[in-house]
Design an enzyme around this catalytic site. Structure first.
Site, PDB file in Angstrom:
ATOM      1  N   GLU A 107      -6.613  -4.377  18.059  1.00  0.00           N
ATOM      2  CA  GLU A 107      -5.919  -4.970  16.916  1.00  0.00           C
ATOM      3  C   GLU A 107      -6.823  -5.972  16.202  1.00  0.00           C
ATOM      4  OE1 GLU A 107      -1.855  -7.305  17.208  1.00  0.00           O
ATOM      5  OE2 GLU A 107      -3.538  -8.538  17.895  1.00  0.00           O
ATOM      6  N   ASP A 131       5.365  -8.733  16.512  1.00  0.00           N
ATOM      7  CA  ASP A 131       4.950  -7.464  15.916  1.00  0.00           C
ATOM      8  C   ASP A 131       5.637  -7.261  14.571  1.00  0.00           C
ATOM      9  OD1 ASP A 131       3.750  -7.041  18.484  1.00  0.00           O
ATOM     10  OD2 ASP A 131       3.922  -4.881  18.180  1.00  0.00           O
TER      11      ASP A 131
END
Length: 410
Positions: free
Chosen positions: A97, A292
């Protein structure tokens, strides 16, 4: 001295701007996307900031997160030979990420040296050349390059591919792993063909939705709304060397999934969802709106800015921002059930603040300016949580200033 001057200048910008008047008209999302027009809205300028103020903020953020104090500011760490990693300071690891976000920031800012260092580290230590996960990247690793978990996190691959395509456009293709376009296409092939006793495709081939983890078993049977990236898939449909029709269908599926996952009153979505859009009852994190899910507003606004393909996204963004505005700018917290019930009295987060501001380009409500003001007055983070908050703030800064752009390879 240069770093001190930049940070001092930025501290002044937190309390001043070119005009103190709040715009009376709401933002105006584009009727036609930037992919077709080449025009990227600069909401920070519309809010009243000068070009110099915006550029100073971009430069000071880059200097702090990439070249600031080793212990308290930076998240980008060069290592020899000619590599670097982005570290999650809180968890003391390197994640696909963060590496892919760092590469996207570097290509948007035309920083090829930093891009290549990050890509070389990821390709050297995180990429699986062979074995059960061949063609994928391990989702997190130690600073010495050893993988902690070999399986991928789907969003890392998605951002790697798009950053690599943009790199090919900005700098041209080189040899080996620096043939950016070939590397992007190689990852795309893995996404749709992986099939070993452990690995499966990154996208469900029946419904065209990205899976949570491309690992055979339960984790590939649900998804994550913040992983949906129809604006990236639209580009892949035009640039990939095969399966172009699949990516067009995947873009439509992603947009439809957001519609299914959003609560009709709050606009909130859960961190993980079933393919049908319902909150995923996996663990205490999965079924709530939290870290998230903060990113979904940014992803929707990017899709609106680049392609303007779905008018529902404007309705959704207005509904979503109104939920937080009603709680109070400067007072809303960061974790909720999707019906709006607060969870655990979670602290406020600069990353959350940034992502709410990044949703503004898809809003037609004048309250959007309040989120931009809140964002501008939030300093770039230092300390333990600077990794996630810092990256989200940087991407919001690029988007709100019109500097999160499409670069098309030849």
């Amino acid at each position: 001295m240069l770093k001190f001057s930049l940070l001092f200048a930025f501290s002044l910008l937190l309390t001043t701007r070119s005009t103190t008047a709040q715009p009376t008209e709401p933002p105006r999302p584009p009727a036609e996307g930037a992919f077709f027009t080449g025009e990227y809205p600069n909401l920070l300028a519309e809010w009243g900031l000068s070009t110099a103020e915006i550029q100073a903020r971009i430069e000071s953020t880059f200097q702090q997160l990439f070249y600031g104090n080793d212990a308290t500011e930076r998240i980008y760490y060069p290592v020899e030979p000619n590599m670097a990693y982005i570290e999650d300071i809180n968890n003391q690891d390197i994640r696909s990420e963060g590496m892919s976000y760092g590469m996207m920031i570097a290509v948007q800012l035309d920083k090829q040296a930093e891009f290549n260092r990050l890509w070389t580290w990821a390709r050297t230590y995180m990429y699986h050349e062979a074995g059960a996960w061949a063609g994928y990247f391990c989702w997190h690793a130690r600073t010495d390059g050893s993988c902690i978990d070999p399986n991928p996190a789907s969003d890392g691959e998605i951002w790697f591919v798009t950053a690599l395509f943009f790199a090919a456009a900005r700098w041209g293709n080189g040899d080996g792993i620096y043939n950016y376009q070939a590397e992007a296409n190689s990852i795309l092939r893995t996404m749709l063909t992986a099939d070993t006793p452990q690995a499966t495709t990154l996208f469900n081939l029946d419904n065209q939705l990205v899976v949570f983890v491309p690992q055979k078993g339960a984790v590939s049977r649900f998804t994550n709304p913040s992983y949906q990236a129809p604006h990236f898939y639209e580009l892949w449909a035009r640039w990939a060397d095969q399966e172009n029709d699949f990516w067009t269908t995947a873009a439509d599926a992603a947009r439809a999934h957001w519609r299914a996952a959003a609560h009709p009153e709050t606009g909130l979505m859960s961190n993980y969802t079933t393919f049908a859009g319902e909150p995923m009852l996996w663990d205490s994190y999965s079924a709530v709106y939290y870290a998230d899910a903060w990113r979904i507003g940014m992803m929707i606004a990017l899709d609106t800015t680049w392609f303007a393909a779905d008018d529902w996204q404007i309705e959704q963004t207005n509904r979503y921002l109104r939920f937080f505005h009603n709680l109070g700018i400067g007072r809303y917290t960061s974790q909720f059930q999707i019906d709006g019930t607060p969870v655990n009295n979670q602290h406020r987060s600069g990353g959350h603040t940034a992502m709410n501001a990044a949703a503004a380009p898809a809003s037609t409500d004048v309250i959007a300016w309040d989120f931009i003001e809140e964002f501008w007055e939030t300093p770039t983070p230092t300390g333990r949580y600077r990794y996630y908050d810092g990256l989200l703030q940087f991407m919001a800064l690029l988007q709100l200033s019109g500097n999160f752009r499409i670069y098309a390879p030849a």
